[in-house]
Design a protein around this motif. Structure first.
Motif, PDB file in Angstrom:
ATOM      1  N   MET A 160     -76.607   7.436-112.052  1.00  0.00           N
ATOM      2  CA  MET A 160     -78.096   7.595-111.388  1.00  0.00           C
ATOM      3  C   MET A 160     -78.161   6.438-111.416  1.00  0.00           C
ATOM      4  O   MET A 160     -78.119   4.973-111.944  1.00  0.00           O
ATOM      5  CB  MET A 160     -78.816   8.187-111.679  1.00  0.00           C
ATOM      6  N   ARG A 161     -78.693   5.638-110.139  1.00  0.00           N
ATOM      7  CA  ARG A 161     -78.922   4.278-109.650  1.00  0.00           C
ATOM      8  C   ARG A 161     -80.297   3.787-109.824  1.00  0.00           C
ATOM      9  O   ARG A 161     -81.218   4.290-109.837  1.00  0.00           O
ATOM     10  CB  ARG A 161     -78.847   4.116-108.132  1.00  0.00           C
ATOM     11  N   ASP A 162     -80.633   2.535-110.959  1.00  0.00           N
ATOM     12  CA  ASP A 162     -81.589   1.594-110.955  1.00  0.00           C
ATOM     13  C   ASP A 162     -82.155   1.251-110.233  1.00  0.00           C
ATOM     14  O   ASP A 162     -82.176   0.930-109.663  1.00  0.00           O
ATOM     15  CB  ASP A 162     -80.824   0.581-112.533  1.00  0.00           C
ATOM     16  N   SER A 163     -83.758   1.549-110.637  1.00  0.00           N
ATOM     17  CA  SER A 163     -84.518   1.173-109.877  1.00  0.00           C
ATOM     18  C   SER A 163     -84.713  -0.057-109.492  1.00  0.00           C
ATOM     19  O   SER A 163     -85.172  -0.794-108.187  1.00  0.00           O
ATOM     20  CB  SER A 163     -85.879   1.829-110.515  1.00  0.00           C
ATOM     21  N   SER A 164     -83.588  -0.653-110.618  1.00  0.00           N
ATOM     22  CA  SER A 164     -84.343  -2.335-110.783  1.00  0.00           C
ATOM     23  C   SER A 164     -83.058  -2.956-109.208  1.00  0.00           C
ATOM     24  O   SER A 164     -83.203  -4.476-108.831  1.00  0.00           O
ATOM     25  CB  SER A 164     -84.004  -2.672-111.669  1.00  0.00           C
ATOM     26  N   ASP A 165     -82.013  -1.665-108.830  1.00  0.00           N
ATOM     27  CA  ASP A 165     -81.233  -2.323-107.618  1.00  0.00           C
ATOM     28  C   ASP A 165     -82.080  -1.815-106.601  1.00  0.00           C
ATOM     29  O   ASP A 165     -81.265  -2.681-105.655  1.00  0.00           O
ATOM     30  CB  ASP A 165     -79.745  -1.630-108.591  1.00  0.00           C
ATOM     31  N   LYS A 166     -82.884  -1.451-106.307  1.00  0.00           N
ATOM     32  CA  LYS A 166     -83.391  -0.498-105.220  1.00  0.00           C
ATOM     33  C   LYS A 166     -83.454  -2.177-104.474  1.00  0.00           C
ATOM     34  O   LYS A 166     -83.924  -3.341-105.332  1.00  0.00           O
ATOM     35  CB  LYS A 166     -84.542  -0.360-105.100  1.00  0.00           C
ATOM     36  N   THR A 167     -83.851  -2.669-103.158  1.00  0.00           N
ATOM     37  CA  THR A 167     -84.014  -3.540-101.789  1.00  0.00           C
ATOM     38  C   THR A 167     -85.135  -3.245-102.114  1.00  0.00           C
ATOM     39  O   THR A 167     -85.957  -2.880-101.745  1.00  0.00           O
ATOM     40  CB  THR A 167     -83.153  -3.416-100.739  1.00  0.00           C
ATOM     41  N   PRO A 168     -85.617  -4.606-102.427  1.00  0.00           N
ATOM     42  CA  PRO A 168     -87.162  -5.350-102.088  1.00  0.00           C
ATOM     43  C   PRO A 168     -87.911  -5.149-100.978  1.00  0.00           C
ATOM     44  O   PRO A 168     -87.439  -5.031-100.304  1.00  0.00           O
ATOM     45  CB  PRO A 168     -87.389  -6.974-102.676  1.00  0.00           C
ATOM     46  N   ILE A 169     -88.993  -4.280-100.687  1.00  0.00           N
ATOM     47  CA  ILE A 169     -89.950  -3.671 -99.521  1.00  0.00           C
ATOM     48  C   ILE A 169     -89.845  -5.728 -98.255  1.00  0.00           C
ATOM     49  O   ILE A 169     -89.246  -5.078 -96.938  1.00  0.00           O
ATOM     50  CB  ILE A 169     -91.249  -3.662 -99.174  1.00  0.00           C
ATOM     51  N   TRP A 170     -89.633  -6.022 -99.191  1.00  0.00           N
ATOM     52  CA  TRP A 170     -89.902  -7.494 -98.404  1.00  0.00           C
ATOM     53  C   TRP A 170     -88.583  -7.817 -97.433  1.00  0.00           C
ATOM     54  O   TRP A 170     -88.554  -7.990 -96.324  1.00  0.00           O
ATOM     55  CB  TRP A 170     -90.610  -9.133 -98.345  1.00  0.00           C
ATOM     56  N   LYS A 171     -87.365  -7.836 -98.330  1.00  0.00           N
ATOM     57  CA  LYS A 171     -85.971  -7.683 -97.666  1.00  0.00           C
ATOM     58  C   LYS A 171     -85.837  -6.494 -96.378  1.00  0.00           C
ATOM     59  O   LYS A 171     -85.052  -6.741 -95.706  1.00  0.00           O
ATOM     60  CB  LYS A 171     -85.382  -7.874 -98.973  1.00  0.00           C
ATOM     61  N   ALA A 172     -85.870  -4.947 -97.225  1.00  0.00           N
ATOM     62  CA  ALA A 172     -86.256  -4.069 -96.412  1.00  0.00           C
ATOM     63  C   ALA A 172     -86.509  -4.674 -95.095  1.00  0.00           C
ATOM     64  O   ALA A 172     -86.114  -3.742 -94.214  1.00  0.00           O
ATOM     65  CB  ALA A 172     -85.926  -2.886 -96.768  1.00  0.00           C
ATOM     66  N   ILE A 173     -87.693  -4.862 -94.706  1.00  0.00           N
ATOM     67  CA  ILE A 173     -87.953  -5.488 -93.480  1.00  0.00           C
ATOM     68  C   ILE A 173     -88.110  -6.620 -92.897  1.00  0.00           C
ATOM     69  O   ILE A 173     -87.412  -6.462 -91.514  1.00  0.00           O
ATOM     70  CB  ILE A 173     -89.677  -5.816 -93.716  1.00  0.00           C
ATOM     71  N   ALA A 174     -87.293  -7.541 -93.699  1.00  0.00           N
ATOM     72  CA  ALA A 174     -86.627  -8.876 -92.629  1.00  0.00           C
ATOM     73  C   ALA A 174     -84.866  -7.751 -92.539  1.00  0.00           C
ATOM     74  O   ALA A 174     -84.873  -8.103 -91.254  1.00  0.00           O
ATOM     75  CB  ALA A 174     -86.336  -9.742 -93.960  1.00  0.00           C
ATOM     76  N   ASN A 175     -84.849  -7.286 -93.001  1.00  0.00           N
ATOM     77  CA  ASN A 175     -83.637  -6.523 -92.186  1.00  0.00           C
ATOM     78  C   ASN A 175     -83.138  -6.066 -91.200  1.00  0.00           C
ATOM     79  O   ASN A 175     -82.655  -5.962 -90.267  1.00  0.00           O
ATOM     80  CB  ASN A 175     -82.226  -5.970 -93.530  1.00  0.00           C
ATOM     81  N   ALA A 176     -84.682  -4.944 -90.725  1.00  0.00           N
ATOM     82  CA  ALA A 176     -84.863  -4.015 -90.050  1.00  0.00           C
ATOM     83  C   ALA A 176     -85.823  -5.034 -88.490  1.00  0.00           C
ATOM     84  O   ALA A 176     -84.892  -4.539 -87.560  1.00  0.00           O
ATOM     85  CB  ALA A 176     -86.574  -3.005 -90.226  1.00  0.00           C
ATOM     86  N   LEU A 177     -86.090  -6.262 -88.439  1.00  0.00           N
ATOM     87  CA  LEU A 177     -86.290  -6.790 -87.879  1.00  0.00           C
ATOM     88  C   LEU A 177     -85.366  -7.626 -87.387  1.00  0.00           C
ATOM     89  O   LEU A 177     -85.601  -7.372 -86.705  1.00  0.00           O
ATOM     90  CB  LEU A 177     -87.586  -7.789 -88.029  1.00  0.00           C
ATOM     91  N   ARG A 178     -84.063  -7.355 -88.272  1.00  0.00           N
ATOM     92  CA  ARG A 178     -83.352  -8.408 -87.849  1.00  0.00           C
ATOM     93  C   ARG A 178     -82.229  -7.280 -87.061  1.00  0.00           C
ATOM     94  O   ARG A 178     -81.766  -7.948 -86.234  1.00  0.00           O
ATOM     95  CB  ARG A 178     -82.079  -8.707 -89.213  1.00  0.00           C
ATOM     96  N   SER A 179     -82.385  -6.293 -87.298  1.00  0.00           N
ATOM     97  CA  SER A 179     -81.935  -5.131 -86.643  1.00  0.00           C
ATOM     98  C   SER A 179     -81.998  -5.181 -85.466  1.00  0.00           C
ATOM     99  O   SER A 179     -81.424  -4.966 -84.372  1.00  0.00           O
ATOM    100  CB  SER A 179     -81.560  -4.163 -87.471  1.00  0.00           C
ATOM    101  N   ASP A 180     -83.614  -5.266 -85.928  1.00  0.00           N
ATOM    102  CA  ASP A 180     -83.593  -5.062 -83.480  1.00  0.00           C
ATOM    103  C   ASP A 180     -83.851  -5.889 -82.932  1.00  0.00           C
ATOM    104  O   ASP A 180     -83.676  -5.918 -81.351  1.00  0.00           O
ATOM    105  CB  ASP A 180     -86.063  -4.330 -83.962  1.00  0.00           C
ATOM    106  N   LEU A 181     -83.934  -6.958 -83.564  1.00  0.00           N
ATOM    107  CA  LEU A 181     -82.880  -8.844 -82.671  1.00  0.00           C
ATOM    108  C   LEU A 181     -81.267  -7.993 -82.327  1.00  0.00           C
ATOM    109  O   LEU A 181     -80.860  -7.811 -81.314  1.00  0.00           O
ATOM    110  CB  LEU A 181     -83.323  -9.612 -83.912  1.00  0.00           C
ATOM    111  N   ALA A 182     -80.375  -7.320 -83.252  1.00  0.00           N
ATOM    112  CA  ALA A 182     -79.228  -7.762 -82.961  1.00  0.00           C
ATOM    113  C   ALA A 182     -79.289  -6.393 -82.165  1.00  0.00           C
ATOM    114  O   ALA A 182     -78.359  -6.785 -80.689  1.00  0.00           O
ATOM    115  CB  ALA A 182     -78.530  -7.598 -84.013  1.00  0.00           C
ATOM    116  N   GLU A 183     -80.265  -5.265 -81.727  1.00  0.00           N
ATOM    117  CA  GLU A 183     -79.992  -4.671 -80.369  1.00  0.00           C
ATOM    118  C   GLU A 183     -80.320  -4.990 -79.826  1.00  0.00           C
ATOM    119  O   GLU A 183     -80.377  -3.961 -78.495  1.00  0.00           O
ATOM    120  CB  GLU A 183     -80.612  -3.014 -81.328  1.00  0.00           C
TER     121      GLU A 183
END
Length: 239
Positions: free
Chosen positions: A1-24
């Protein structure tokens, strides 16, 4: 089971999503990103978290923020050479950009003392004043003001009414060629009018170019001032 401490921080997930928007290609260079409130609703977080995510893209050079205006997709600055022959359309096409000029106003008035000295006419002599906006790929890059001595260039106002190109208008009144006699560059702050036209914040840095163009006979035919958005143009001085 993946430890909760390994989860991507929300702010980083937002950055990743916006980065994908730009790439697309969801947003084009110069486009304004949705507001913090809109993004907060999209991701179900508070504005502070959204701001943290956007700051990552700013550090990566993908996004630029402007005080009071929001966040915008960064664009690669347009190379704009300044040499003996400065032609807006030719310069932008050479840089691989789509040039466009919008005529904002065209009028006639008396020349000020400084304008008269530059154009080698008398203070109070009539000049044609052409106000316009220069764009590259649909994005505003500069606001300009060009002055032409009416006695020396009979019919220039009519010619400029029919064409937004200074080169074409000068050709109509008999000036087949002209060259840059001088250029003066000064760092200035955007006024409220500049901010509105260039889609920047009031007080943002601009680069002002004051220039004088002569015809083949050595007489001044155009005295101009151009205010470039500092982050959208790279001025190259040619010898």
């Amino acid at each position: 089971m993946r430890d909760s401490s390994d989860k991507t921080p929300i702010w980083k997930a937002i950055a990743n999503a916006l980065r994908s928007d730009l790439a697309e290609g969801r947003y084009n260079p110069g486009d304004k990103l949705p507001t913090e409130a809109t993004l907060a609703d999209r991701f179900g977080v508070n504005r502070h978290t959204v701001r943290h995510g956007i700051s990552v893209l700013v550090e990566e050079g993908l996004v630029r923020t402007r005080r009071g205006a929001g966040a915008f997709v960064a664009a690669t600055p347009t190379d704009y050479p300044i040499g003996q022959r400065v032609r807006f359309h030719e310069n932008l096409i050479a840089a691989g950009r789509r040039p466009e000029k919008r005529k904002l106003a065209l009028d006639e008035r008396a020349a000020t003392i400084g304008e008269a000295q530059a154009l080698q006419i008398e203070a109070g002599d009539p000049v044609c004043v052409y106000h316009g906006l220069s764009l590259a790929d649909g994005q505003p890059v500069a606001v300009f003001e060009s002055l032409f001595p009416l006695a020396r260039l009979v019919g220039i106002t009519t010619a400029l009414k029919e064409s937004s190109s200074v080169t074409e208008a000068l050709s109509v009144v008999g000036i087949d060629d002209y060259t840059r006699a001088s250029t003066r560059l000064t760092a200035v702050r955007a006024t409220a009018t500049h901010a509105l036209l260039l889609h920047v914040a009031e007080g943002d840095p601009l680069l002002r170019s004051s220039n004088l163009n002569h015809c083949k006979d050595g007489l001044p035919v155009e005295y101009g001032r151009t205010w470039f958005a500092g982050d959208r143009v790279t001025l190259t001085l040619e010898t």
